[in-house]
Design a protein around this motif. Structure first.
Motif, PDB file in Angstrom:
ATOM      1  N   PHE A   1       0.847  -1.200   0.000  1.00 12.49           N
ATOM      2  CA  PHE A   1       0.000   0.000   0.000  1.00 12.49           C
ATOM      3  C   PHE A   1       0.882   1.249   0.000  1.00 12.49           C
ATOM      4  CE2 PHE A   1      -1.825   3.493   2.374  1.00 12.49           C
ATOM      5  CZ  PHE A   1      -3.139   3.571   1.945  1.00 12.49           C
TER       6      PHE A   1
ATOM      7  N   PHE B   1      -3.060   1.658  -4.021  1.00 15.63           N
ATOM      8  CA  PHE B   1      -2.820   3.053  -3.653  1.00 15.63           C
ATOM      9  C   PHE B   1      -1.380   3.466  -4.003  1.00 15.63           C
ATOM     10  CE2 PHE B   1      -6.762   2.390  -1.374  1.00 15.63           C
ATOM     11  CZ  PHE B   1      -7.365   3.639  -1.396  1.00 15.63           C
ATOM     12  N   TRP B   2      -0.648   4.033  -3.052  1.00 14.33           N
ATOM     13  CA  TRP B   2       0.660   4.626  -3.345  1.00 14.33           C
ATOM     14  C   TRP B   2       1.699   3.576  -3.721  1.00 14.33           C
ATOM     15  CZ3 TRP B   2      -1.526   9.089  -3.457  1.00 14.33           C
ATOM     16  CH2 TRP B   2      -2.554   9.362  -2.559  1.00 14.33           C
TER      17      TRP B   2
ATOM     18  N   MET C   1      -7.715  16.113 -12.565  1.00  8.22           N
ATOM     19  CA  MET C   1      -7.340  15.501 -11.292  1.00  8.22           C
ATOM     20  C   MET C   1      -6.275  14.426 -11.504  1.00  8.22           C
ATOM     21  SD  MET C   1      -8.771  16.727  -8.661  1.00  8.22           S
ATOM     22  CE  MET C   1     -10.199  16.893  -7.589  1.00  8.22           C
ATOM     23  N   GLU C   2      -6.499  13.601 -12.526  1.00  5.74           N
ATOM     24  CA  GLU C   2      -5.583  12.509 -12.817  1.00  5.74           C
ATOM     25  C   GLU C   2      -4.205  13.066 -13.194  1.00  5.74           C
ATOM     26  OE1 GLU C   2      -8.667  12.732 -13.845  1.00  5.74           O
ATOM     27  OE2 GLU C   2      -9.663  10.922 -13.062  1.00  5.74           O
TER      28      GLU C   2
ATOM     29  N   PHE D   1      -2.494  14.138  -9.898  1.00  4.57           N
ATOM     30  CA  PHE D   1      -1.931  12.979  -9.196  1.00  4.57           C
ATOM     31  C   PHE D   1      -0.665  12.495  -9.896  1.00  4.57           C
ATOM     32  CE2 PHE D   1      -6.082  12.108  -7.032  1.00  4.57           C
ATOM     33  CZ  PHE D   1      -5.576  12.032  -5.753  1.00  4.57           C
TER      34      PHE D   1
ATOM     35  N   MET E   1      -8.765  -1.068  -9.176  1.00  8.05           N
ATOM     36  CA  MET E   1      -9.651  -0.053  -8.608  1.00  8.05           C
ATOM     37  C   MET E   1      -8.873   1.214  -8.242  1.00  8.05           C
ATOM     38  SD  MET E   1     -11.766   0.177  -5.113  1.00  8.05           S
ATOM     39  CE  MET E   1     -10.639   1.445  -4.481  1.00  8.05           C
TER      40      MET E   1
ATOM     41  N   ASP F   1      -7.597   3.217 -11.272  1.00 10.42           N
ATOM     42  CA  ASP F   1      -8.696   4.062 -11.716  1.00 10.42           C
ATOM     43  C   ASP F   1      -8.755   5.370 -10.923  1.00 10.42           C
ATOM     44  OD1 ASP F   1     -10.184   2.837 -13.761  1.00 10.42           O
ATOM     45  OD2 ASP F   1     -12.035   3.349 -12.667  1.00 10.42           O
ATOM     46  N   LEU F   2      -8.728   5.235  -9.610  1.00 15.82           N
ATOM     47  CA  LEU F   2      -8.832   6.407  -8.740  1.00 15.82           C
ATOM     48  C   LEU F   2      -7.688   7.384  -8.982  1.00 15.82           C
ATOM     49  CD1 LEU F   2      -9.791   5.311  -5.127  1.00 15.82           C
ATOM     50  CD2 LEU F   2     -11.188   6.465  -6.840  1.00 15.82           C
TER      51      LEU F   2
ATOM     52  N   ASP G   1      -7.162   6.915   3.630  1.00 20.73           N
ATOM     53  CA  ASP G   1      -6.839   5.952   2.581  1.00 20.73           C
ATOM     54  C   ASP G   1      -6.558   4.555   3.148  1.00 20.73           C
ATOM     55  OD1 ASP G   1      -4.685   7.284   3.725  1.00 20.73           O
ATOM     56  OD2 ASP G   1      -3.445   7.258   1.935  1.00 20.73           O
TER      57      ASP G   1
ATOM     58  N   MET H   1      -9.797   3.088   4.222  1.00 15.74           N
ATOM     59  CA  MET H   1     -10.507   2.628   3.018  1.00 15.74           C
ATOM     60  C   MET H   1     -10.015   1.253   2.594  1.00 15.74           C
ATOM     61  SD  MET H   1     -11.069   5.376  -0.033  1.00 15.74           S
ATOM     62  CE  MET H   1     -11.476   4.113  -1.281  1.00 15.74           C
TER      63      MET H   1
ATOM     64  N   LEU I   1      -5.091  11.998   4.837  1.00 19.36           N
ATOM     65  CA  LEU I   1      -4.433  10.983   4.014  1.00 19.36           C
ATOM     66  C   LEU I   1      -3.059  10.627   4.582  1.00 19.36           C
ATOM     67  CD1 LEU I   1      -5.005  11.956   0.273  1.00 19.36           C
ATOM     68  CD2 LEU I   1      -6.267  10.322   1.659  1.00 19.36           C
TER      69      LEU I   1
ATOM     70  N   ASN J   1      -0.569  10.168   2.793  1.00 22.20           N
ATOM     71  CA  ASN J   1       0.369  10.603   1.764  1.00 22.20           C
ATOM     72  C   ASN J   1      -0.259  11.777   1.035  1.00 22.20           C
ATOM     73  OD1 ASN J   1       2.521  10.427   0.060  1.00 22.20           O
ATOM     74  ND2 ASN J   1       2.185   8.293  -0.467  1.00 22.20           N
ATOM     75  N   MET J   2       0.502  12.749   0.673  1.00 24.26           N
ATOM     76  CA  MET J   2      -0.038  13.886  -0.071  1.00 24.26           C
ATOM     77  C   MET J   2      -1.281  14.464   0.587  1.00 24.26           C
ATOM     78  SD  MET J   2       0.650  12.918  -4.006  1.00 24.26           S
ATOM     79  CE  MET J   2      -1.009  12.404  -4.356  1.00 24.26           C
TER      80      MET J   2
ATOM     81  N   PHE K   1      -6.024  19.225   1.582  1.00 26.17           N
ATOM     82  CA  PHE K   1      -6.434  19.296   0.182  1.00 26.17           C
ATOM     83  C   PHE K   1      -6.449  17.892  -0.447  1.00 26.17           C
ATOM     84  CE2 PHE K   1      -5.423  20.021  -4.385  1.00 26.17           C
ATOM     85  CZ  PHE K   1      -6.653  20.557  -4.725  1.00 26.17           C
TER      86      PHE K   1
ATOM     87  N   LYS L   1      -9.688  16.003  -0.212  1.00 26.52           N
ATOM     88  CA  LYS L   1     -10.679  16.564  -1.149  1.00 26.52           C
ATOM     89  C   LYS L   1     -10.456  16.019  -2.546  1.00 26.52           C
ATOM     90  CE  LYS L   1     -12.105  20.729   1.214  1.00 26.52           C
ATOM     91  NZ  LYS L   1     -10.927  21.176   2.030  1.00 26.52           N
ATOM     92  N   MET L   2      -9.176  15.960  -2.959  1.00 29.02           N
ATOM     93  CA  MET L   2      -8.862  15.420  -4.283  1.00 29.02           C
ATOM     94  C   MET L   2      -9.327  13.965  -4.404  1.00 29.02           C
ATOM     95  SD  MET L   2      -5.040  16.597  -5.434  1.00 29.02           S
ATOM     96  CE  MET L   2      -5.010  15.501  -6.873  1.00 29.02           C
ATOM     97  N   ILE L   3      -8.955  13.178  -3.385  1.00 28.74           N
ATOM     98  CA  ILE L   3      -9.321  11.754  -3.396  1.00 28.74           C
ATOM     99  C   ILE L   3     -10.833  11.602  -3.449  1.00 28.74           C
ATOM    100  CG2 ILE L   3      -9.504   9.748  -1.842  1.00 28.74           C
ATOM    101  CD1 ILE L   3      -6.946   9.548  -3.167  1.00 28.74           C
TER     102      ILE L   3
ATOM    103  N   GLY M   1     -12.900  13.701  -4.579  1.00 29.01           N
ATOM    104  CA  GLY M   1     -13.323  14.144  -5.910  1.00 29.01           C
ATOM    105  C   GLY M   1     -13.229  13.008  -6.924  1.00 29.01           C
ATOM    106  N   VAL M   2     -12.056  12.385  -6.996  1.00 28.99           N
ATOM    107  CA  VAL M   2     -11.914  11.307  -7.989  1.00 28.99           C
ATOM    108  C   VAL M   2     -12.771  10.097  -7.616  1.00 28.99           C
ATOM    109  CG1 VAL M   2      -9.658  11.939  -8.914  1.00 28.99           C
ATOM    110  CG2 VAL M   2      -9.753  10.447  -6.922  1.00 28.99           C
ATOM    111  N   MET M   3     -12.962   9.880  -6.308  1.00 31.23           N
ATOM    112  CA  MET M   3     -13.820   8.758  -5.909  1.00 31.23           C
ATOM    113  C   MET M   3     -15.237   8.967  -6.418  1.00 31.23           C
ATOM    114  SD  MET M   3     -12.508   7.890  -2.059  1.00 31.23           S
ATOM    115  CE  MET M   3     -13.967   6.922  -1.664  1.00 31.23           C
TER     116      MET M   3
ATOM    117  N   LYS N   1     -16.171  10.793  -8.958  1.00 30.37           N
ATOM    118  CA  LYS N   1     -16.144  10.686 -10.417  1.00 30.37           C
ATOM    119  C   LYS N   1     -16.171   9.222 -10.862  1.00 30.37           C
ATOM    120  CE  LYS N   1     -12.986  11.908 -14.115  1.00 30.37           C
ATOM    121  NZ  LYS N   1     -11.694  12.531 -14.433  1.00 30.37           N
ATOM    122  N   HIS N   2     -15.450   8.370 -10.115  1.00 33.04           N
ATOM    123  CA  HIS N   2     -15.357   6.957 -10.511  1.00 33.04           C
ATOM    124  C   HIS N   2     -16.368   6.087  -9.760  1.00 33.04           C
ATOM    125  CE1 HIS N   2     -11.807   7.368 -13.033  1.00 33.04           C
ATOM    126  NE2 HIS N   2     -11.326   8.212 -12.137  1.00 33.04           N
TER     127      HIS N   2
ATOM    128  N   ALA O   1     -16.630   5.397  -6.725  1.00 34.41           N
ATOM    129  CA  ALA O   1     -16.084   4.585  -5.629  1.00 34.41           C
ATOM    130  C   ALA O   1     -16.866   4.908  -4.357  1.00 34.41           C
ATOM    131  CB  ALA O   1     -14.606   4.870  -5.442  1.00 34.41           C
TER     132      ALA O   1
END
Lengths: 159, 159, 159
Positions: free
Chosen positions: A12, A42-43, A61-62, A65, A122, A125-126, B17, B20, B78, B80-81, B86, B89-91, B93-95, B97-98, B100
């Motif tokens: 992870f 994840f990371w 966003m992608e 990242f 998964m 994708d994120l 994360d 999750m 998070l 990381n990052m 912020f 919020k990004m995570i 956001g993408v969640m 969108k996808h 998740a």
């Protein structure tokens, strides 16, 4: 017929030192004849990124990242004493001095030993990571595939 | 009669994360018919906090911890990052969108699937958390109860 | 003759709270009659450092690491809310109030319960740590020895 022992590791973390630990255990287990899976999520996916830039279409966003995350094993930071990038230099310095194997070579060694390197679809994708951006010869799967391997695992770790 | 497979996860981390990842593995294992326990200890207890303020009597230190720790899954940072808030919020956001599933919904899903959510009483004590502050329908236990479950576990993880 | 159950923990982390969790689980498992191994690697080695300064010959990099890393369990920081050293004081404060056992005592208790404390020789080398700097009565080994124990483990954790 004896059954082969199995080791599974969820990677992870995106830290150089933790990824090193994961790959050292994995390569050790493979040398002792375990079937080994490293499931990158994840990371931890960053360890599988190619170090050159790959052009793929991404949303905003992608792209963010992609820019902020390290491109490949060699660019990852430390979990501890990172000191804005100085820590990894120190670690790599002492590793060289002591002939320790750097992370990119540990990953190559894992592939040579037929360790199954899996990227979690998964979280790809994120984070907006595409298959073209990751190393060749890896597998793509989700949590169900991980569990199927881990159920038979003697040693299952989350790193 | 076949024995049910068992998965146990110690959730030590208070990162969004990592929590999750814990809940995705747990829900996956439950879907594959494992009996699953998530043992929340230290910062992982924050995932079980109710998001409204609950009035309980606390000492000074306990008040400090209560103030500084995130109140509930949705407010966690998070690993990381995090970028001063912020990153989450990004995570998220993408969640979105996808499509998740966000963490609070993963926790609800876990309760619906009869995953045993346990709060470590020893660390609740240390951090000054009271039962009234945590979600309903969870269990309270110590390391002995964790070990009893983990001994039979096929997959035991520390996250 | 029944076989003894076995628990193994890799302590990678150099955080006070994570090391506490590791040693609480380990002492619990030993109390329930498990054979327990804690394999200390990377920053987890700091938990085994003696708190006095030990004079050994070191190169420049090794001296740097030795200076920057905490000397012994009592000096380790927190994984969360460390606040430049204030967090550990808070935790130790509430621990005292609740009669929780501090980390150095948990380590002593582990030795009294015959828990096998192992220092990873490969990472000792990297970080420039010498046997004279670590606690008495511990063992020295590599990943192969860890795997031999973990293969028989009921509970194997990476912390």
């Amino acid at each position: 017929m004896t059954e082969k022992k199995r080791t599974t590791i969820i990677l992870f973390s995106g830290d150089y030192d933790k990824a090193m630990a994961a790959y050292i255990i994995a390569n050790g287990a493979a040398a002792y004849d375990h079937e080994v899976t490293i499931f990158h999520t994840f990371w931890g996916l960053n360890a599988l990124r190619k170090d050159e830039q790959v052009t793929v279409k991404k949303g905003f966003m992608e792209k963010m990242f992609a820019k902020m995350m390290p491109r490949g094993a060699d660019k990852m930071g430390l979990s501890n004493m990172n000191f804005a990038g100085f820590g990894p230099k120190m670690i790599k310095g002492v590793m060289k001095k002591h002939n320790a194997v750097p992370l990119p070579d540990l990953i190559e060694m894992a592939q040579d030993q037929d360790i199954k390197l899996v990227a979690c679809t998964m979280t790809m994708d994120l984070l907006g990571l595409h298959q073209e951006e990751l190393l060749d010869g890896i597998e793509y799967a989700g949590v169900a595939a991980y569990l199927a391997d881990a159920e038979d695992g003697k040693v299952n770790l989350f790193i």
